[in-house]
Design an enzyme around this catalytic site. Structure first.
Site, PDB file in Angstrom:
ATOM      1  NE  ARG A  22      -6.870   4.501  -2.754  1.00  0.00           N
ATOM      2  CZ  ARG A  22      -6.680   5.540  -1.863  1.00  0.00           C
ATOM      3  NH1 ARG A  22      -6.586   6.759  -2.055  1.00  0.00           N
ATOM      4  NH2 ARG A  22      -6.361   4.893  -0.468  1.00  0.00           N
ATOM      5  CD  GLU A  34      -4.345  -3.512  -0.374  1.00  0.00           C
ATOM      6  OE1 GLU A  34      -3.512  -3.356   0.741  1.00  0.00           O
ATOM      7  OE2 GLU A  34      -5.094  -2.425  -0.581  1.00  0.00           O
ATOM      8  CD  GLN A  39       6.703  -5.103   6.951  1.00  0.00           C
ATOM      9  OE1 GLN A  39       7.403  -4.115   7.462  1.00  0.00           O
ATOM     10  NE2 GLN A  39       5.950  -5.704   7.478  1.00  0.00           N
ATOM     11  CG  LEU A  77       9.016  -3.157  -3.857  1.00  0.00           C
ATOM     12  CD1 LEU A  77       8.091  -4.239  -4.894  1.00  0.00           C
ATOM     13  CD2 LEU A  77       8.436  -2.259  -3.001  1.00  0.00           C
ATOM     14  CE1 TYR A  79       9.826  -8.695   5.781  1.00  0.00           C
ATOM     15  CE2 TYR A  79       9.976  -6.724   4.700  1.00  0.00           C
ATOM     16  CZ  TYR A  79       9.897  -7.351   5.826  1.00  0.00           C
ATOM     17  OH  TYR A  79      10.208  -6.795   6.845  1.00  0.00           O
ATOM     18  CE1 TYR A 117      -4.745  -4.475   5.150  1.00  0.00           C
ATOM     19  CE2 TYR A 117      -3.039  -5.451   3.587  1.00  0.00           C
ATOM     20  CZ  TYR A 117      -3.751  -4.374   4.039  1.00  0.00           C
ATOM     21  OH  TYR A 117      -3.565  -3.364   3.263  1.00  0.00           O
ATOM     22  CG  ASP A 135      -3.683  -1.701   7.710  1.00  0.00           C
ATOM     23  OD1 ASP A 135      -4.681  -1.126   8.309  1.00  0.00           O
ATOM     24  OD2 ASP A 135      -3.362  -1.061   6.549  1.00  0.00           O
ATOM     25  CB  CYS A 188      -5.065   8.385  12.945  1.00  0.00           C
ATOM     26  SG  CYS A 188      -5.183   7.937  14.808  1.00  0.00           S
ATOM     27  CB  CYS A 199      -9.351  13.226  12.789  1.00  0.00           C
ATOM     28  SG  CYS A 199     -10.184  11.604  12.628  1.00  0.00           S
ATOM     29  CB  THR A 295      12.200  -8.707  11.070  1.00  0.00           C
ATOM     30  OG1 THR A 295      11.664  -8.223   9.563  1.00  0.00           O
ATOM     31  CG2 THR A 295      11.117  -8.542  11.954  1.00  0.00           C
TER      32      THR A 295
END
Length: 346
Positions: A22, A34, A39, A77, A79, A117, A135, A188, A199, A295
């Site tokens: 950021r 991203e 995951q 990580l 995947y 996404y 997401d 949340c 919130c 999975t």
């Protein structure tokens, strides 16, 4: 829903976390972060992200990295196809866009491995395009705000949420998307009781009003995982350890692993198998078990530490330091690497 925009943005500007990706709106940085975050929790991703950027600081560096080095940087990580697609996309950016990350949504989403996404996140955060990111965090926040009982795993529901949010997304689209995702990550929350008192949207939330937030969002029941049993062969010859490369299709394709056999085998059966492969065993002993959850699949693995007289040409034989520094092993085999390390240290 329009009423949520201002309090959401005000809350985000005051409370947002300082994260390495950021610090600027570099699309390369946002892209890598991203993909890593799909995951994996933010706290876990930060060291991976920083190491990745240190080794591959540019799109050009990513396009030219050797596959084994890329896999090593991605190790842990999971995947691994995501890492392969990063390189494919980097090569395409080099060839089609002269190394500059494209700034049109249709060009971004056309890159290998980039779906709606990720494309929406990059387009909105880096180029201020009017796109919304959908997401799990956003779906949870939205469902609770609306007290929706619709199944968020259904494509039509995700499409409906996207259409609804597109009607209210402000010109600060990137900040709006980051704020919604952050709200889902820290307030949340997915597991446990949401922190409704903190919130910024509590006055608009139907699930808070009706005390139904623990039952929302609705998701389809998870399928029972298929069990597979393996025997992992931790083969040592002198100071060398055997590795095997998986085939170039299917689960964990093209990744390095310890040799293994599908099914259950006794010590004598393993010994006979190796003898049939022209390998003479000098010692063999059970060395621990581990269950790895994918999975839709569960691997139940037993292992043997096995010392042999000669290196088999069927495997790659390497010293332990080389394996640790240069070869990526999937998470399923990491516990067995620890067993080998402990054995070699004896």
């Amino acid at each position: 829903m329009k009423r949520i925009v201002d309090p959401l943005l005000n809350w985000y500007q005051k409370t947002r976390r300082v994260l390495p990706w950021r610090l600027n709106k570099n699309p390369y940085h946002i892209w890598i972060s991203e993909v890593m975050l799909q995951q994996t929790r933010i706290e876990a991703v930060i060291p991976y992200y920083e190491r990745f950027m240190s080794e591959l600081p540019t799109i050009s560096a990513l396009a030219r990295v050797e596959d084994d080095k890329l896999m090593k940087l991605w190790e842990g990580l999971g995947y691994y196809n995501r890492a392969r697609n990063l390189k494919k996309a980097a090569i395409e950016i080099e060839e089609k866009f002269n190394g500059r990350f494209p700034d049109k949504f249709e060009d971004i989403i056309a890159l290998p491995g980039i779906g709606e996404y990720t494309a929406s996140a990059i387009a909105s955060i880096c180029f201020s395009l009017k796109e919304v990111t959908i997401d799990g965090n956003v779906l949870r926040v939205y469902s609770r705000l609306k007290n929706s009982k619709e199944n968020i795993d259904e494509v039509k529901v995700r499409k409906s949420v996207r259409e609804s949010l597109m009607k209210i997304v402000p010109k600060e689209s990137g900040m709006f998307n980051e704020a919604l995702m952050e709200l889902g990550e820290v307030i949340c929350i997915p597991n446990g009781i949401p922190k409704c008192n903190l919130c910024p949207l509590k006055d608009f939330c139907k699930a808070k009003e009706k005390h139904t937030f623990m039952n929302i969002p609705v998701r389809k029941e998870k399928r029972e995982k298929k069990n597979q049993k393996y025997v992992v062969l931790l083969l040592l010859c002198g100071n060398k350890v055997a590795l095997h490369k998986r085939k170039d299709s299917g689960l964990l394709k093209n990744l390095w692993e310890f040799p293994n056999l599908l099914g259950t085998y006794t010590k004598e059966e393993v010994k006979q198998y190796l003898l049939d492969c022209s390998m003479t065993v000098t010692s063999i002993k059970p060395s621990g078990s581990y269950t790895h959850i994918f999975t839709h699949l569960k691997w139940q693995m037993e292992s043997f530490i096995i010392k042999v007289e000669e290196e088999s040409k069927d495997y790659l034989w390497l010293d332990l330091d080389t394996i640790i520094k240069k070869y990526a092993l999937p998470s399923a085999f990491q516990p067995f690497l620890e067993i080998v390390i402990n054995e070699v240290k004896k």
